[in-house]
Design a protein around this motif. Structure first.
Motif, mmCIF file in Angstrom:
data_model
loop_
_atom_site.group_PDB
_atom_site.id
_atom_site.type_symbol
_atom_site.label_atom_id
_atom_site.label_comp_id
_atom_site.label_asym_id
_atom_site.label_seq_id
_atom_site.Cartn_x
_atom_site.Cartn_y
_atom_site.Cartn_z
ATOM 1 N N ALA A 19 -6.235 -14.717 -20.074
ATOM 2 C CA ALA A 19 -5.613 -15.848 -19.380
ATOM 3 C C ALA A 19 -5.209 -16.948 -20.353
ATOM 4 C CB ALA A 19 -6.567 -16.408 -18.320
ATOM 5 N N ASN A 20 -5.955 -17.077 -21.455
ATOM 6 C CA ASN A 20 -5.644 -18.093 -22.473
ATOM 7 C C ASN A 20 -4.693 -17.577 -23.540
ATOM 8 O OD1 ASN A 20 -7.345 -19.994 -21.269
ATOM 9 N ND2 ASN A 20 -9.122 -19.197 -22.345
ATOM 10 N N GLY A 21 -4.265 -16.327 -23.409
ATOM 11 C CA GLY A 21 -3.332 -15.755 -24.371
ATOM 12 C C GLY A 21 -3.987 -15.212 -25.627
ATOM 13 N N GLN A 22 -5.318 -15.142 -25.665
ATOM 14 C CA GLN A 22 -6.034 -14.641 -26.837
ATOM 15 C C GLN A 22 -7.153 -13.699 -26.402
ATOM 16 O OE1 GLN A 22 -7.320 -18.226 -28.750
ATOM 17 N NE2 GLN A 22 -5.334 -18.586 -29.675
ATOM 18 N N PRO A 23 -6.786 -12.518 -25.870
ATOM 19 C CA PRO A 23 -7.847 -11.609 -25.425
ATOM 20 C C PRO A 23 -8.613 -11.039 -26.617
ATOM 21 C CG PRO A 23 -5.722 -10.533 -25.276
ATOM 22 C CD PRO A 23 -5.458 -11.973 -25.643
ATOM 23 N N PRO A 24 -9.938 -11.018 -26.544
ATOM 24 C CA PRO A 24 -10.725 -10.430 -27.631
ATOM 25 C C PRO A 24 -10.627 -8.911 -27.589
ATOM 26 C CG PRO A 24 -12.160 -11.152 -25.862
ATOM 27 C CD PRO A 24 -10.773 -11.588 -25.492
ATOM 28 N N THR A 25 -10.892 -8.270 -28.709
ATOM 29 C CA THR A 25 -10.914 -6.814 -28.771
ATOM 30 C C THR A 25 -12.266 -6.312 -28.265
ATOM 31 O OG1 THR A 25 -11.820 -6.754 -31.001
ATOM 32 C CG2 THR A 25 -9.407 -6.852 -30.800
ATOM 33 N N ALA A 26 -12.338 -5.021 -27.993
ATOM 34 C CA ALA A 26 -13.607 -4.423 -27.569
ATOM 35 C C ALA A 26 -14.659 -4.582 -28.662
ATOM 36 C CB ALA A 26 -13.395 -2.954 -27.223
ATOM 37 N N GLU A 27 -14.230 -4.469 -29.910
ATOM 38 C CA GLU A 27 -15.166 -4.619 -31.026
ATOM 39 C C GLU A 27 -15.747 -6.031 -31.059
ATOM 40 O OE1 GLU A 27 -12.098 -3.235 -31.301
ATOM 41 O OE2 GLU A 27 -12.801 -1.171 -31.516
ATOM 42 N N GLU A 28 -14.897 -7.029 -30.833
ATOM 43 C CA GLU A 28 -15.375 -8.419 -30.824
ATOM 44 C C GLU A 28 -16.331 -8.657 -29.660
ATOM 45 O OE1 GLU A 28 -11.481 -10.624 -32.802
ATOM 46 O OE2 GLU A 28 -11.537 -10.270 -30.644
ATOM 47 N N LEU A 29 -15.980 -8.136 -28.493
ATOM 48 C CA LEU A 29 -16.819 -8.336 -27.317
ATOM 49 C C LEU A 29 -18.171 -7.640 -27.446
ATOM 50 C CD1 LEU A 29 -14.207 -7.842 -24.472
ATOM 51 C CD2 LEU A 29 -15.430 -9.947 -24.985
ATOM 52 N N CYS A 30 -18.182 -6.482 -28.080
ATOM 53 C CA CYS A 30 -19.391 -5.651 -28.138
ATOM 54 C C CYS A 30 -20.118 -5.744 -29.475
ATOM 55 C CB CYS A 30 -19.014 -4.203 -27.836
ATOM 56 S SG CYS A 30 -18.352 -3.985 -26.182
ATOM 57 N N ARG A 31 -19.926 -6.832 -30.179
ATOM 58 C CA ARG A 31 -20.579 -7.005 -31.482
ATOM 59 C C ARG A 31 -22.099 -6.853 -31.361
ATOM 60 N NH1 ARG A 31 -18.092 -11.737 -33.304
ATOM 61 N NH2 ARG A 31 -16.352 -10.418 -33.858
ATOM 62 N N ASP A 32 -22.685 -7.392 -30.282
ATOM 63 C CA ASP A 32 -24.142 -7.344 -30.096
ATOM 64 C C ASP A 32 -24.609 -6.155 -29.252
ATOM 65 O OD1 ASP A 32 -24.345 -9.694 -31.552
ATOM 66 O OD2 ASP A 32 -24.217 -10.945 -29.757
ATOM 67 N N CYS A 33 -23.661 -5.369 -28.730
ATOM 68 C CA CYS A 33 -24.018 -4.225 -27.888
ATOM 69 C C CYS A 33 -23.034 -3.084 -28.131
ATOM 70 C CB CYS A 33 -24.044 -4.621 -26.421
ATOM 71 S SG CYS A 33 -22.603 -5.574 -25.905
ATOM 72 N N PRO A 34 -23.079 -2.471 -29.317
ATOM 73 C CA PRO A 34 -22.106 -1.439 -29.677
ATOM 74 C C PRO A 34 -22.114 -0.228 -28.753
ATOM 75 C CG PRO A 34 -23.888 -1.539 -31.292
ATOM 76 C CD PRO A 34 -24.071 -2.698 -30.371
ATOM 77 N N GLU A 35 -23.193 -0.003 -28.045
ATOM 78 C CA GLU A 35 -23.255 1.134 -27.126
ATOM 79 C C GLU A 35 -22.296 0.977 -25.943
ATOM 80 O OE1 GLU A 35 -26.292 -1.836 -25.613
ATOM 81 O OE2 GLU A 35 -25.606 -1.152 -27.564
ATOM 82 N N LEU A 36 -21.813 -0.246 -25.690
ATOM 83 C CA LEU A 36 -20.891 -0.502 -24.586
ATOM 84 C C LEU A 36 -19.424 -0.508 -25.019
ATOM 85 C CD1 LEU A 36 -22.835 -3.378 -22.776
ATOM 86 C CD2 LEU A 36 -22.905 -0.918 -22.307
ATOM 87 N N ARG A 37 -19.164 -0.421 -26.331
ATOM 88 C CA ARG A 37 -17.805 -0.571 -26.855
ATOM 89 C C ARG A 37 -16.831 0.435 -26.249
ATOM 90 N NH1 ARG A 37 -14.337 1.536 -29.679
ATOM 91 N NH2 ARG A 37 -15.636 3.185 -30.513
ATOM 92 N N GLU A 38 -17.226 1.700 -26.145
ATOM 93 C CA GLU A 38 -16.312 2.723 -25.635
ATOM 94 C C GLU A 38 -15.901 2.436 -24.185
ATOM 95 O OE1 GLU A 38 -16.441 7.463 -24.798
ATOM 96 O OE2 GLU A 38 -17.387 6.754 -26.641
ATOM 97 N N GLU A 39 -16.856 2.071 -23.343
ATOM 98 C CA GLU A 39 -16.549 1.765 -21.939
ATOM 99 C C GLU A 39 -15.686 0.502 -21.831
ATOM 100 O OE1 GLU A 39 -16.377 1.872 -17.773
ATOM 101 O OE2 GLU A 39 -16.775 3.410 -19.273
ATOM 102 N N VAL A 40 -16.013 -0.519 -22.606
ATOM 103 C CA VAL A 40 -15.226 -1.758 -22.585
ATOM 104 C C VAL A 40 -13.806 -1.481 -23.068
ATOM 105 C CG1 VAL A 40 -15.005 -4.045 -23.633
ATOM 106 C CG2 VAL A 40 -17.211 -3.295 -22.735
#
Length: 125
Positions: A19-40
Motif C-alpha cells: 500500500a505504501n509502494g514498498q512491499p518487502p520481499t519474502a526474505e526480508e519478511l522471514c528473516r527471523d523465521c526462515p521456515e515460513l519463507r517458501e509459504e510467504v
C-alpha cells in the motif's frame, strides 16, 4: 502463535508495504523465521498476480477514482448503470460472464481496495 497465524501476520506486513509502494520481499519478511519463507513467497506471488489481473491501467489501489475528463458534467443526468447496485462496492467493469454467473471488477468502498465480485445470474442479470 501457530505457523498459519505467523504467515498471516507477515502477509499483513507485506500488504502494508504494498500500500505504501514498498512491499518487502519474502526474505526480508522471514528473516527471523526462515521456515515460513517458501509459504510467504508463494502467497506474495499469488497476490501480485491478482493485483496485475485487477489493475489494468486503473488508478492506484489506494486512491478513489475521480470523474473522467469530458465524460461527466454537472448538468447532465447520469445514464442508468448496466451493472447491479452492490452495497459497499462501486462496480468498475465486467471481467467475465458464463452460463451461471458474472464476475465484476469493483472497488470495496470501506477498504478502498479493488476486488473481484462473483455473482450468480438471476433476476435482472
Amino acid at each position: 502463535m501457530g505457523a498459519d497465524a505467523r504467515v498471516e501476520a507477515l502477509m499483513l506486513h507485506w500488504e502494508e508495504g504494498q500500500a505504501n509502494g514498498q512491499p518487502p520481499t519474502a526474505e526480508e519478511l522471514c528473516r527471523d523465521c526462515p521456515e515460513l519463507r517458501e509459504e510467504v513467497a508463494r502467497r506474495i506471488a499469488a497476490l501480485q498476480a491478482v493485483y496485475r489481473f485487477l489493475d489494468t491501467n486503473a488508478p492506484s489501489l489506494n486512491t478513489k477514482p475521480g470523474p473522467w475528463p469530458d465524460t461527466v458534467s454537472k448538468d447532465s443526468a447520469a445514464p442508468p448503470s448496466p451493472w447491479p447496485d452492490v452495497p459497499g462496492h462501486e462496480i468498475l467493469d465486467e471481467l467475465g460472464r458464463g452460463g451461471m454467473g458474472v464476475v465484476y471488477k469493483a472497488r470495496h468502498l470501506a477498504l478502498n481496495r479493488v476486488v473481484a465480485l462473483k455473482m450468480i445470474l438471476s433476476g435482472a442479470h
